[in-house]
Design an enzyme around this catalytic site. Structure first.
Site, PDB file in Angstrom:
ATOM      1  N   LEU A 189     -36.465  14.967  33.278  1.00 25.98           N
ATOM      2  CA  LEU A 189     -37.739  14.994  33.920  1.00 25.98           C
ATOM      3  C   LEU A 189     -38.865  15.063  32.986  1.00 25.98           C
ATOM      4  O   LEU A 189     -40.055  15.158  32.905  1.00 25.98           O
ATOM      5  CB  LEU A 189     -37.724  16.147  35.257  1.00 25.98           C
ATOM      6  CG  LEU A 189     -36.668  15.274  35.879  1.00 25.98           C
ATOM      7  CD1 LEU A 189     -36.915  17.526  36.832  1.00 25.98           C
ATOM      8  CD2 LEU A 189     -36.109  14.625  36.617  1.00 25.98           C
ATOM      9  N   ALA A 190     -38.196  13.988  31.433  1.00 27.46           N
ATOM     10  CA  ALA A 190     -40.024  13.731  31.039  1.00 27.46           C
ATOM     11  C   ALA A 190     -40.810  12.384  31.493  1.00 27.46           C
ATOM     12  O   ALA A 190     -39.726  11.778  32.593  1.00 27.46           O
ATOM     13  CB  ALA A 190     -39.648  12.721  29.470  1.00 27.46           C
ATOM     14  N   LYS A 215     -29.231  -3.265  23.951  1.00 25.41           N
ATOM     15  CA  LYS A 215     -30.762  -2.607  24.189  1.00 25.41           C
ATOM     16  C   LYS A 215     -31.409  -3.464  22.394  1.00 25.41           C
ATOM     17  O   LYS A 215     -32.398  -2.412  22.303  1.00 25.41           O
ATOM     18  CB  LYS A 215     -30.764  -1.509  24.088  1.00 25.41           C
ATOM     19  CG  LYS A 215     -31.698  -0.797  24.738  1.00 25.41           C
ATOM     20  CD  LYS A 215     -33.098  -1.704  25.546  1.00 25.41           C
ATOM     21  CE  LYS A 215     -34.106  -0.551  25.626  1.00 25.41           C
ATOM     22  NZ  LYS A 215     -34.608  -0.387  25.275  1.00 25.41           N
ATOM     23  N   SER A 223     -34.776  -0.575  29.727  1.00 21.86           N
ATOM     24  CA  SER A 223     -36.259  -1.745  29.019  1.00 21.86           C
ATOM     25  C   SER A 223     -36.898  -1.701  30.290  1.00 21.86           C
ATOM     26  O   SER A 223     -36.432  -1.799  31.527  1.00 21.86           O
ATOM     27  CB  SER A 223     -35.840  -2.877  28.582  1.00 21.86           C
ATOM     28  OG  SER A 223     -36.801  -3.362  28.297  1.00 21.86           O
ATOM     29  N   HIS A 237     -17.828 -14.730 -10.733  1.00 18.48           N
ATOM     30  CA  HIS A 237     -16.817 -14.495  -9.350  1.00 18.48           C
ATOM     31  C   HIS A 237     -16.416 -16.102  -8.487  1.00 18.48           C
ATOM     32  O   HIS A 237     -16.114 -16.381  -7.662  1.00 18.48           O
ATOM     33  CB  HIS A 237     -18.528 -14.155  -8.746  1.00 18.48           C
ATOM     34  CG  HIS A 237     -19.085 -13.099  -8.456  1.00 18.48           C
ATOM     35  ND1 HIS A 237     -18.551 -11.787  -8.525  1.00 18.48           N
ATOM     36  CD2 HIS A 237     -20.518 -12.649  -9.816  1.00 18.48           C
ATOM     37  CE1 HIS A 237     -19.327 -10.483  -9.372  1.00 18.48           C
ATOM     38  NE2 HIS A 237     -20.001 -10.994  -9.978  1.00 18.48           N
ATOM     39  N   GLU A 288     -37.970  -7.795  20.449  1.00 16.50           N
ATOM     40  CA  GLU A 288     -39.320  -6.938  20.831  1.00 16.50           C
ATOM     41  C   GLU A 288     -40.431  -7.290  19.294  1.00 16.50           C
ATOM     42  O   GLU A 288     -41.752  -7.005  19.654  1.00 16.50           O
ATOM     43  CB  GLU A 288     -38.910  -5.580  21.482  1.00 16.50           C
ATOM     44  CG  GLU A 288     -40.447  -5.413  21.845  1.00 16.50           C
ATOM     45  CD  GLU A 288     -40.591  -3.671  22.759  1.00 16.50           C
ATOM     46  OE1 GLU A 288     -40.494  -2.715  21.938  1.00 16.50           O
ATOM     47  OE2 GLU A 288     -38.881  -3.881  23.113  1.00 16.50           O
ATOM     48  N   TYR A 289     -39.531  -6.208  18.194  1.00 18.04           N
ATOM     49  CA  TYR A 289     -40.516  -6.079  17.209  1.00 18.04           C
ATOM     50  C   TYR A 289     -40.987  -7.570  16.448  1.00 18.04           C
ATOM     51  O   TYR A 289     -41.919  -7.619  16.140  1.00 18.04           O
ATOM     52  CB  TYR A 289     -39.508  -5.642  16.383  1.00 18.04           C
ATOM     53  CG  TYR A 289     -39.322  -4.340  16.217  1.00 18.04           C
ATOM     54  CD1 TYR A 289     -39.300  -3.414  17.190  1.00 18.04           C
ATOM     55  CD2 TYR A 289     -39.744  -3.800  14.973  1.00 18.04           C
ATOM     56  CE1 TYR A 289     -39.408  -1.704  17.246  1.00 18.04           C
ATOM     57  CE2 TYR A 289     -39.805  -1.407  14.573  1.00 18.04           C
ATOM     58  CZ  TYR A 289     -39.860  -1.152  16.032  1.00 18.04           C
ATOM     59  OH  TYR A 289     -39.548   0.180  15.828  1.00 18.04           O
ATOM     60  N   HIS A 335     -32.322  -5.894  21.627  1.00 21.24           N
ATOM     61  CA  HIS A 335     -33.444  -6.082  22.240  1.00 21.24           C
ATOM     62  C   HIS A 335     -35.100  -6.204  21.548  1.00 21.24           C
ATOM     63  O   HIS A 335     -35.803  -6.204  22.118  1.00 21.24           O
ATOM     64  CB  HIS A 335     -33.067  -5.981  24.085  1.00 21.24           C
ATOM     65  CG  HIS A 335     -34.371  -5.413  24.844  1.00 21.24           C
ATOM     66  ND1 HIS A 335     -35.800  -4.552  24.506  1.00 21.24           N
ATOM     67  CD2 HIS A 335     -34.820  -6.582  26.258  1.00 21.24           C
ATOM     68  CE1 HIS A 335     -36.141  -4.616  25.246  1.00 21.24           C
ATOM     69  NE2 HIS A 335     -35.798  -5.954  26.219  1.00 21.24           N
ATOM     70  N   ASN A 336     -34.157  -4.149  21.570  1.00 23.76           N
ATOM     71  CA  ASN A 336     -35.966  -3.652  20.829  1.00 23.76           C
ATOM     72  C   ASN A 336     -36.042  -4.381  19.506  1.00 23.76           C
ATOM     73  O   ASN A 336     -37.311  -4.687  19.336  1.00 23.76           O
ATOM     74  CB  ASN A 336     -35.559  -2.125  20.742  1.00 23.76           C
ATOM     75  CG  ASN A 336     -35.532  -1.615  21.991  1.00 23.76           C
ATOM     76  OD1 ASN A 336     -35.723  -2.727  22.474  1.00 23.76           O
ATOM     77  ND2 ASN A 336     -36.044  -0.696  21.927  1.00 23.76           N
ATOM     78  N   ARG A 375     -33.970  21.059  31.419  1.00 23.48           N
ATOM     79  CA  ARG A 375     -33.856  22.028  30.952  1.00 23.48           C
ATOM     80  C   ARG A 375     -35.460  23.531  30.812  1.00 23.48           C
ATOM     81  O   ARG A 375     -34.771  24.833  30.742  1.00 23.48           O
ATOM     82  CB  ARG A 375     -33.712  22.289  28.902  1.00 23.48           C
ATOM     83  CG  ARG A 375     -33.553  23.147  28.106  1.00 23.48           C
ATOM     84  CD  ARG A 375     -33.802  23.404  26.835  1.00 23.48           C
ATOM     85  NE  ARG A 375     -34.484  21.979  25.940  1.00 23.48           N
ATOM     86  CZ  ARG A 375     -34.873  22.075  25.081  1.00 23.48           C
ATOM     87  NH1 ARG A 375     -33.577  22.137  24.331  1.00 23.48           N
ATOM     88  NH2 ARG A 375     -36.099  21.461  24.698  1.00 23.48           N
TER      89      ARG A 375
END
Length: 475
Positions: free
Chosen positions: A12-13, A183, A129, A451, A190-191, A186-187, A35
């Site tokens: 419950l923040a 998600k 979000s 290579h 957002e950055y 998504h972030n 808690r």
């Protein structure tokens, strides 16, 4: 009150509390556990008359829920999630659902899914979000996990999600860690978006515009094609006046940016998938650079810059920065969508990029008007290789690229750092270049490491090696 609750929430923040209030406002009864018991009762006592059931123990919490139980965890990502799951396992029955609504790394979600599935429990990693306002009024929700869980969660999630053009901003993303992966990307987008906006602001400040005037520019932009949540809050933030000094508050904020890790996770995943996310990378590095404040202050008095600042008339500058910002924002989304496409193919997730863009149109931090265009592009061509090649975005980029170049050139000539603008333009130019200098790079690799390389005049898939001249050290 009902005998049993429809839904349970642990943690419950601020986000957890707001989600509970959202859920009960839609007619569902919710049991809550925290808690710290005092936090539980303070929250419930502050909302007397709501369908919220306070529980003092996990045993009581689980017993208060309808079966199959639907339990959402809103606790700190990492060890805390595992600890709560461990405590829940002996209390739950087969087919009960645990939903992790935090910003967990998608590989942790896959690990937890593999842990709980053999126990008969269903696990969902759900990206949420929109911040605390979105949690209360309607977020964008990105749930993954078993398809069977969507039937159980859909009525609640569709009820509490934001809506865009009448559609709920939630859909089942895919199996395993798909929800948290989307998600995370998504972030990352957002950055990139935030850094690009900051670079536009920096260019205007460097040109001598007062903060209040810049606020007005962003407010006007929010009424046009650039309309988005981030543009809107930028205008409001720039308007804010500090009551103590009377100055624009933003000019008193120390230029040291924080980050919680999702941008860095996006970079690591992109590197593992060999996908270019240069705009997002520039944004993450800009935050890192900002944290080196003391060193930057020292260097500012020691390292030389241009003797003359290159500028352009104000009206032209505003229009050019608008176009550069619009084009660069498209690149940030393009790179994120490309990463999702690549991972979807690897994992067999069958991500619906059009549906994902659609649920980002409301509630989430990167909601923007042009997400409608992204949705349309992928609905028209679900197999679209790159967003830049969709007709609308191709025309947009072709039409803005000259102003974009002028802005980047002006910034470089004036010594104004625009890492995300520059990275975005380089991505665009690299994509439209039919022949890159990687031919020389392959020659170098073959020279020092044998290579091998392919040839333009031979069938693809045939590899060659050259016996190069010997390099004698010291000669």
């Amino acid at each position: 009150m009902k005998d049993k609750s429809d839904f349970g929430l642990i943690g419950l923040a601020v986000m957890g509390q707001n989600l509970v209030l959202n859920i009960v406002s839609r007619g569902f009864q919710v049991s809550v556990y925290n808690r710290t018991v005092a936090t539980t009762h303070a929250f419930v006592d502050g909302h007397v008359g709501r369908q919220i059931v306070a529980t003092d123990s996990l045993e009581g919490f689980v017993a208060s829920l309808h079966k199959p139980r639907r339990i959402m965890l809103m606790v700190q990502a990492g060890a805390a999630v595992d600890a709560v799951i461990e405590q829940l396992i002996p209390l739950l029955d087969r087919d009960d659902i645990i939903i992790d609504g935090g910003n967990s790394l998608y590989t942790d979600t896959e690990r937890r899914d593999a842990w709980l599935t053999p126990l008969g429990l269903r696990f969902v990693g759900a990206g949420v979000s929109g911040g605390e306002e979105g949690a209360r009024k309607g977020p964008s929700i990105m749930p993954g996990g078993p398809a069977s869980t969507w039937t159980e969660l859909r009525p609640i999630f569709e009820a509490i999600a934001a809506r865009a053009e009448g559609e709920p901003c939630v859909t089942h993303i895919g199996p395993g860690g798909a929800g948290h992966f989307v998600k995370m990307v998504h972030n990352g987008i957002e950055y990139g978006d935030m850094q690009l906006i900051c670079e536009a602001y920096h260019l205007f400040k460097a040109s001598g515009m007062p903060t209040a005037e810049i606020a007005g520019i962003f407010n006007r932009w929010n009424e046009g094609p650039l309309q988005s949540y981030l543009i809107e809050i930028t205008g409001k933030a720039l308007e804010q006046v500090d009551p103590e000094t009377g100055q624009a508050l933003v000019e008193l904020i120390l230029d040291k940016a924080g980050q919680k890790g999702t941008g860095r996770w996006t970079l690591i995943t992109a590197a593992e998938q060999a996908v270019v996310v240069s705009t997002i990378n520039a944004a993450v590095e800009a935050r890192v650079m900002s944290s080196q404040k003391a060193l930057r202050v020292q260097a500012s008095g020691m390292l030389a810059g241009p003797s003359l600042l290159k500028g352009m008339p104000k009206k032209r500058l505003i229009g050019a920065v608008h176009d550069a910002l619009y084009a660069s924002k498209v690149i940030s989304y393009t790179q994120g969508l490309d990463l999702m496409r690549s991972m979807s193919l690897k994992k067999g997730w069958e991500l619906d990029l059009g549906a994902i863009a659609a649920i980002w149109r409301g509630g989430c931090i990167i909601r923007a008007r042009f997400l409608n265009r992204i949705t349309e592009a992928y609905r028209a061509d679900p197999a679209l290789d790159n967003l830049m090649l969709a007709p609308f975005f191709m025309d947009l980029l072709n039409g803005t690229q000259q102003a974009w170049r002028e802005v980047v050139a002006m910034a470089v000539s004036s010594g104004i750092p625009v890492p995300a603008f520059s990275a975005s333009l380089s991505y665009y130019d690299s994509m439209r270049t039919a022949r890159l200098p990687a031919n020389l790079l392959q020659a170098q690799r073959d020279f020092f490491g044998a290579h091998t390389y392919e040839r333009t005049d031979k069938p693809e898939g045939q590899f060659f090696h050259t016996v190069w001249p010997e390099i004698i050290e010291g000669v």
